[in-house]
Motif scaffolding. Structure first.
Motif, PDB file in Angstrom:
ATOM      1  N   TYR A  62      18.951  41.288  42.657  1.00  0.00           N
ATOM      2  CA  TYR A  62      17.990  42.400  42.770  1.00  0.00           C
ATOM      3  C   TYR A  62      18.610  43.641  43.385  1.00  0.00           C
ATOM      4  CZ  TYR A  62      14.625  38.986  41.288  1.00  0.00           C
ATOM      5  OH  TYR A  62      13.969  38.049  40.554  1.00  0.00           O
ATOM      6  N   ALA A  63      19.928  43.662  43.497  1.00  0.00           N
ATOM      7  CA  ALA A  63      20.592  44.815  44.115  1.00  0.00           C
ATOM      8  C   ALA A  63      20.791  45.939  43.096  1.00  0.00           C
ATOM      9  CB  ALA A  63      21.938  44.387  44.682  1.00  0.00           C
ATOM     10  N   GLN A  64      20.641  47.166  43.555  1.00  0.00           N
ATOM     11  CA  GLN A  64      20.933  48.325  42.706  1.00  0.00           C
ATOM     12  C   GLN A  64      22.439  48.565  42.648  1.00  0.00           C
ATOM     13  OE1 GLN A  64      18.583  50.575  41.253  1.00  0.00           O
ATOM     14  NE2 GLN A  64      17.137  48.919  41.692  1.00  0.00           N
ATOM     15  N   LEU A  65      23.067  48.478  43.827  1.00  0.00           N
ATOM     16  CA  LEU A  65      24.506  48.726  43.898  1.00  0.00           C
ATOM     17  C   LEU A  65      25.178  47.629  44.710  1.00  0.00           C
ATOM     18  CD1 LEU A  65      27.076  50.460  43.555  1.00  0.00           C
ATOM     19  CD2 LEU A  65      26.387  51.740  45.573  1.00  0.00           C
ATOM     20  N   VAL A  66      26.127  46.974  44.099  1.00  0.00           N
ATOM     21  CA  VAL A  66      26.915  45.958  44.795  1.00  0.00           C
ATOM     22  C   VAL A  66      28.352  46.461  44.868  1.00  0.00           C
ATOM     23  CG1 VAL A  66      27.797  43.591  44.730  1.00  0.00           C
ATOM     24  CG2 VAL A  66      25.469  44.086  43.952  1.00  0.00           C
ATOM     25  N   ILE A  67      28.913  46.473  46.075  1.00  0.00           N
ATOM     26  CA  ILE A  67      30.333  46.831  46.196  1.00  0.00           C
ATOM     27  C   ILE A  67      31.119  45.570  46.561  1.00  0.00           C
ATOM     28  CG2 ILE A  67      32.053  48.258  47.360  1.00  0.00           C
ATOM     29  CD1 ILE A  67      29.995  50.365  47.757  1.00  0.00           C
ATOM     30  N   VAL A  68      32.031  45.198  45.682  1.00  0.00           N
ATOM     31  CA  VAL A  68      32.839  44.005  45.906  1.00  0.00           C
ATOM     32  C   VAL A  68      34.090  44.410  46.683  1.00  0.00           C
ATOM     33  CG1 VAL A  68      34.103  42.131  44.785  1.00  0.00           C
ATOM     34  CG2 VAL A  68      32.003  43.008  43.756  1.00  0.00           C
ATOM     35  N   VAL A  69      34.360  43.688  47.768  1.00  0.00           N
ATOM     36  CA  VAL A  69      35.584  43.926  48.532  1.00  0.00           C
ATOM     37  C   VAL A  69      36.498  42.715  48.342  1.00  0.00           C
ATOM     38  CG1 VAL A  69      36.582  44.385  50.804  1.00  0.00           C
ATOM     39  CG2 VAL A  69      34.318  45.287  50.235  1.00  0.00           C
ATOM     40  N   PRO A  70      37.442  42.786  47.397  1.00  0.00           N
ATOM     41  CA  PRO A  70      38.307  41.637  47.171  1.00  0.00           C
ATOM     42  C   PRO A  70      39.489  41.644  48.129  1.00  0.00           C
ATOM     43  CG  PRO A  70      38.723  43.328  45.520  1.00  0.00           C
ATOM     44  CD  PRO A  70      37.749  43.906  46.502  1.00  0.00           C
ATOM     45  N   GLY A  71      39.837  40.451  48.624  1.00  0.00           N
ATOM     46  CA  GLY A  71      41.013  40.317  49.466  1.00  0.00           C
ATOM     47  C   GLY A  71      41.972  39.342  48.821  1.00  0.00           C
ATOM     48  N   TYR A  72      43.067  39.096  49.499  1.00  0.00           N
ATOM     49  CA  TYR A  72      44.076  38.237  48.900  1.00  0.00           C
ATOM     50  C   TYR A  72      43.555  36.809  48.717  1.00  0.00           C
ATOM     51  CZ  TYR A  72      48.592  36.375  47.682  1.00  0.00           C
ATOM     52  OH  TYR A  72      49.620  35.778  47.010  1.00  0.00           O
ATOM     53  N   GLY A  73      42.588  36.411  49.579  1.00  0.00           N
ATOM     54  CA  GLY A  73      41.995  35.089  49.445  1.00  0.00           C
ATOM     55  C   GLY A  73      41.427  34.851  48.056  1.00  0.00           C
ATOM     56  N   LEU A  74      40.918  35.922  47.452  1.00  0.00           N
ATOM     57  CA  LEU A  74      40.379  35.844  46.094  1.00  0.00           C
ATOM     58  C   LEU A  74      41.479  35.473  45.101  1.00  0.00           C
ATOM     59  CD1 LEU A  74      38.053  36.706  44.003  1.00  0.00           C
ATOM     60  CD2 LEU A  74      39.266  38.863  43.946  1.00  0.00           C
ATOM     61  N   ALA A  75      42.622  36.124  45.269  1.00  0.00           N
ATOM     62  CA  ALA A  75      43.740  35.874  44.358  1.00  0.00           C
ATOM     63  C   ALA A  75      44.285  34.468  44.545  1.00  0.00           C
ATOM     64  CB  ALA A  75      44.838  36.904  44.594  1.00  0.00           C
ATOM     65  N   VAL A  76      44.381  34.038  45.811  1.00  0.00           N
ATOM     66  CA  VAL A  76      44.897  32.706  46.094  1.00  0.00           C
ATOM     67  C   VAL A  76      44.017  31.659  45.416  1.00  0.00           C
ATOM     68  CG1 VAL A  76      45.276  31.008  47.911  1.00  0.00           C
ATOM     69  CG2 VAL A  76      45.963  33.367  48.268  1.00  0.00           C
ATOM     70  N   ALA A  77      42.687  31.886  45.435  1.00  0.00           N
ATOM     71  CA  ALA A  77      41.760  30.939  44.826  1.00  0.00           C
ATOM     72  C   ALA A  77      41.715  31.092  43.310  1.00  0.00           C
ATOM     73  CB  ALA A  77      40.371  31.125  45.411  1.00  0.00           C
ATOM     74  N   GLN A  78      42.459  32.068  42.759  1.00  0.00           N
ATOM     75  CA  GLN A  78      42.479  32.307  41.307  1.00  0.00           C
ATOM     76  C   GLN A  78      41.071  32.563  40.778  1.00  0.00           C
ATOM     77  OE1 GLN A  78      45.033  32.450  39.020  1.00  0.00           O
ATOM     78  NE2 GLN A  78      46.506  32.388  40.669  1.00  0.00           N
ATOM     79  N   ALA A  79      40.285  33.330  41.516  1.00  0.00           N
ATOM     80  CA  ALA A  79      38.879  33.480  41.172  1.00  0.00           C
ATOM     81  C   ALA A  79      38.555  34.852  40.589  1.00  0.00           C
ATOM     82  CB  ALA A  79      38.022  33.201  42.410  1.00  0.00           C
ATOM     83  N   GLN A  80      39.589  35.601  40.165  1.00  0.00           N
ATOM     84  CA  GLN A  80      39.340  36.952  39.653  1.00  0.00           C
ATOM     85  C   GLN A  80      38.403  36.945  38.452  1.00  0.00           C
ATOM     86  OE1 GLN A  80      42.257  35.364  40.261  1.00  0.00           O
ATOM     87  NE2 GLN A  80      43.929  36.735  39.748  1.00  0.00           N
ATOM     88  N   HIS A  81      38.593  35.942  37.573  1.00  0.00           N
ATOM     89  CA  HIS A  81      37.785  35.919  36.350  1.00  0.00           C
ATOM     90  C   HIS A  81      36.315  35.664  36.660  1.00  0.00           C
ATOM     91  CE1 HIS A  81      41.173  36.128  33.547  1.00  0.00           C
ATOM     92  NE2 HIS A  81      41.825  35.513  34.512  1.00  0.00           N
ATOM     93  N   LEU A  82      36.065  34.814  37.679  1.00  0.00           N
ATOM     94  CA  LEU A  82      34.686  34.543  38.063  1.00  0.00           C
ATOM     95  C   LEU A  82      34.043  35.784  38.669  1.00  0.00           C
ATOM     96  CD1 LEU A  82      35.056  30.954  39.461  1.00  0.00           C
ATOM     97  CD2 LEU A  82      33.475  31.674  37.673  1.00  0.00           C
ATOM     98  N   VAL A  83      34.827  36.571  39.403  1.00  0.00           N
ATOM     99  CA  VAL A  83      34.288  37.809  39.969  1.00  0.00           C
ATOM    100  C   VAL A  83      33.842  38.731  38.842  1.00  0.00           C
ATOM    101  CG1 VAL A  83      34.859  39.892  41.242  1.00  0.00           C
ATOM    102  CG2 VAL A  83      35.630  37.703  42.077  1.00  0.00           C
ATOM    103  N   ALA A  90      35.946  47.861  45.717  1.00  0.00           N
ATOM    104  CA  ALA A  90      36.587  48.681  46.750  1.00  0.00           C
ATOM    105  C   ALA A  90      37.938  48.065  47.098  1.00  0.00           C
ATOM    106  CB  ALA A  90      35.707  48.747  47.991  1.00  0.00           C
ATOM    107  N   ILE A  91      39.008  48.785  46.794  1.00  0.00           N
ATOM    108  CA  ILE A  91      40.343  48.213  46.987  1.00  0.00           C
ATOM    109  C   ILE A  91      41.024  48.868  48.185  1.00  0.00           C
ATOM    110  CG2 ILE A  91      42.506  47.615  45.857  1.00  0.00           C
ATOM    111  CD1 ILE A  91      40.345  46.738  44.086  1.00  0.00           C
ATOM    112  N   HIS A  92      41.269  48.085  49.195  1.00  0.00           N
ATOM    113  CA  HIS A  92      42.048  48.583  50.336  1.00  0.00           C
ATOM    114  C   HIS A  92      43.527  48.603  49.931  1.00  0.00           C
ATOM    115  CE1 HIS A  92      43.820  48.783  54.351  1.00  0.00           C
ATOM    116  NE2 HIS A  92      42.659  49.268  54.747  1.00  0.00           N
ATOM    117  N   PRO A  93      44.265  49.626  50.397  1.00  0.00           N
ATOM    118  CA  PRO A  93      45.680  49.710  49.990  1.00  0.00           C
ATOM    119  C   PRO A  93      46.495  48.450  50.276  1.00  0.00           C
ATOM    120  CG  PRO A  93      45.039  51.695  51.165  1.00  0.00           C
ATOM    121  CD  PRO A  93      43.858  50.772  51.207  1.00  0.00           C
ATOM    122  N   VAL A  94      46.151  47.709  51.332  1.00  0.00           N
ATOM    123  CA  VAL A  94      46.938  46.508  51.612  1.00  0.00           C
ATOM    124  C   VAL A  94      46.168  45.239  51.258  1.00  0.00           C
ATOM    125  CG1 VAL A  94      48.443  47.547  53.328  1.00  0.00           C
ATOM    126  CG2 VAL A  94      46.301  46.535  54.066  1.00  0.00           C
ATOM    127  N   ALA A  95      45.300  45.340  50.228  1.00  0.00           N
ATOM    128  CA  ALA A  95      44.487  44.183  49.847  1.00  0.00           C
ATOM    129  C   ALA A  95      45.331  43.048  49.284  1.00  0.00           C
ATOM    130  CB  ALA A  95      43.434  44.595  48.830  1.00  0.00           C
TER     131      ALA A  95
END
Lengths: 97, 464
Positions: free
Chosen positions: B303-324, B341-346
């Motif tokens: 029910y959110a109008q705007l969702v901002i996803v903050v991905p970190g390296y944990g996401l990559a380690v879990a190989q979950a990019q496609h699910l995101v 939202a991508i932090h420069p050292v993400a």
């Protein structure tokens, strides 16, 4: 002899400033391909390696030169190929699936 | 080839490299830019084959076939998560090639008893030093990233003094070598050996979290090493391309340092992340976290109008990019907007997270830099933090005692609500407590990122 050194330093300095201008225009989203692509460019050492490997100045030069050709070519081919692979992923049109 | 023709063709190759870099300024033109650069390289190689100094081609051909095959295999086989390791390894190879060319030139002069001119002598010493440091430094960085060795800083009392002593010894030996007219073997071997050791000692005290800076810096070194080789064999195209690569590495290191609010000196000599770095007194005692189940979290997202996803390296380690991406698609189908939202050292190197998301088909115009997106968090209904920690830690703004104080962060805490996907309550790479997790508007969804996301996706599908 020092003239060629000075000329080289001039070229090096100017190219560094040019590099700074160019790199600052690369968006953050492409920084990883930028690094691997730059890596491929630094494989230009292959030019020096080829001359050393093929100039027939004794076996030491040939062995060291050939090893350098292998390493530099891995840099060149690996760098360009992997950069191409990444950039292809960015080429997809925004919104298109 | 007539005299001068080769030089002009080399110049064309250099122009290809420059235009190639220029076309990297936009994702749409970048592919052609990279190929133009490759064409420049091919031209440089072909021109070199006509060099009069080259008498035999067998070994060159053999080396090229072997090197190209190995390079192509690496480029095909590497996983996008392992890109930092691959770049580290390639940097090392570049350094090694410079070391070998410099070494071969020196040994040749020693063998024939020819006296090197002053400038050649100086540049040979420099290419030995920089090439060797790049080689072993990169190999250590590779080992840390590949987790062949611990990512923790390895340091001991007097390490910096030892490094300084080694460096001075290299300088002294080089000056001696340059000052005597004949080429001596023992200072040559000593310079090579000491430089190789120096490369190792310079990188082992740097923690895993600071690897993005180290890789950028080594990238720069590999460029400078190529330029030094250019000085040795007097070839301008090597000098130009080496300088371009050198400046690219330095700029990227600066960007990374700025993103962590630390100076380059601090990164290189600070041994950050060793556990002793923490000056913070804040602990989690007495605070409680609010847990949430996948159903409620999916409801919030649905029910959110705007969702901002903050991905970190944990996401990559879990190989979950496609699910995101799948989750994002579902939210969009329901009329919500999704930004990343991508932090420069993400990631583990500059721009790493962007590549990982691009691999999962997230369009690049949905990826936002920190500065571009930070103002949007206020109107975001949900900030979805996945496997990120330090880059959303408000202590960076509020707690002067915290080791990350002053580091620019993503303002996830100003969103109306925050959902954090996290394995457990362990602290981040920098080993610091994160008060965002104890914020009343934050709910924690514990578990493996891939599992949690899969549950969210299936819950969201049932939501009508």
């Amino acid at each position: 002899m020092l003239e060629t050194l000075i000329a080289g330093i001039v070229i090096f300095t100017l190219a560094t400033f040019l590099g700074v201008e160019l790199i600052n225009r690369v968006p953050t989203t492409l920084h990883t391909p930028l690094m691997s692509g730059a890596n491929a460019v630094s494989g230009i050492t292959v030019v020096g390696a080829m001359i050393v490997a093929g100039s027939g100045h004794g076996w030491i030069s040939t062995v060291l030169g050939t090893a350098a050709v292998i390493l530099a070519m891995m840099n060149v081919v690996g760098g360009y190929a992997v950069t191409d692979r990444m950039l292809q992923m960015f080429r997809r049109k925004p919104g298109a699936r | 080839m007539r005299p001068g023709v080769a030089e002009l063709l080399y110049l064309i190759a250099a122009v290809c490299f420059i235009l190639g870099l220029k076309r990297l300024s936009h994702p749409g033109t970048a592919v052609s830019g990279n190929r133009l650069s490759a064409i420049g390289m091919l031209l440089a190689i072909v021109v070199t084959l006509f060099d009069r100094a080259i008498l035999s081609f067998e070994m060159i051909a053999a080396g090229m076939v072997v090197g190209s095959a190995l390079g192509l295999w690496m480029a095909r086989a590497v996983k996008m998560t392992a890109m930092p390791q691959m770049v580290a390894l390639l940097n090392g190879f570049g350094g090694a090639a410079s070391l070998l060319v410099g070494g071969a030139e020196f040994l040749r002069s020693e063998l024939v008893g020819q006296n090197l001119s002053l400038d050649t002598s100086i540049t040979i010493q420099l290419s030995l030093l920089i090439g060797a440091v790049t080689l072993t430094g990169s190999l250590v960085a590779f080992a840390k990233l590949q987790e062949l060795m611990s990512g923790r800083p390895i340091t001991f009392p007097g390490l910096q003094a030892l490094n300084a002593a080694i460096f001075l010894a290299i300088v002294a030996l080089s000056v001696y070598q340059i000052s005597v007219p004949e080429s001596l073997l023992w200072p040559f071997y000593a310079v090579c050996a000491l430089s190789l050791v120096l490369g190792i000692l310079l990188v082992i005290p740097i923690g895993g979290a600071d690897m993005p800076v180290v890789i950028s810096l080594l990238n720069s070194y590999s460029g400078i090493a190529a330029a030094m080789t250019g000085f040795v064999i007097r070839n301008d195209v090597l000098i130009i391309s080496g300088a371009l690569v050198g400046s690219s590495g330095i700029i990227l290191s600066q960007i990374m340092c700025r993103a962590m609010n630390r100076s380059l000196t601090n990164v290189l000599f600070g041994a950050f992340g060793g556990g002793s770095a923490g000056g913070s007194t804040k602990t989690a005692e007495g605070l409680s976290v609010r847990q949430v189940g996948p159903e409620d979290a999916a409801m919030q997202l649905g029910y959110a109008q705007l969702v901002i996803v903050v991905p970190g390296y944990g996401l990559a380690v879990a190989q979950a990019q496609h699910l995101v991406r799948e989750l994002g698609d579902l939210i969009e189908k329901r009329g919500g907007e999704v930004k990343y939202a991508i932090h420069p050292v993400a990631g583990r190197m500059p721009g790493h997270m962007n590549v990982l998301l691009a691999e999962a088909n997230v369009p690049y115009d949905k990826l936002y830099d920190m500065d571009a997106v930070n103002g949007d968090f206020e109107r975001a209904d949900v900030a979805l933090v996945i496997g990120a920690n330090d880059v959303v830690n408000p202590a960076a703004r509020t707690d002067p005692g915290s080791p990350i104080y002053g580091m620019p962060i993503l303002n996830a805490d100003s969103a109306r609500s925050v959902i954090v996907l996290k394995r457990g309550m362990g602290s981040g790479f920098a080993g610091i407590e994160n008060e965002l997790f104890y914020n009343p508007k934050t709910s924690m969804l514990f578990g493996d990122a891939k599992n949690s996301l899969a549950k969210l996706v299936s819950e969201l599908k049932t939501l009508s």
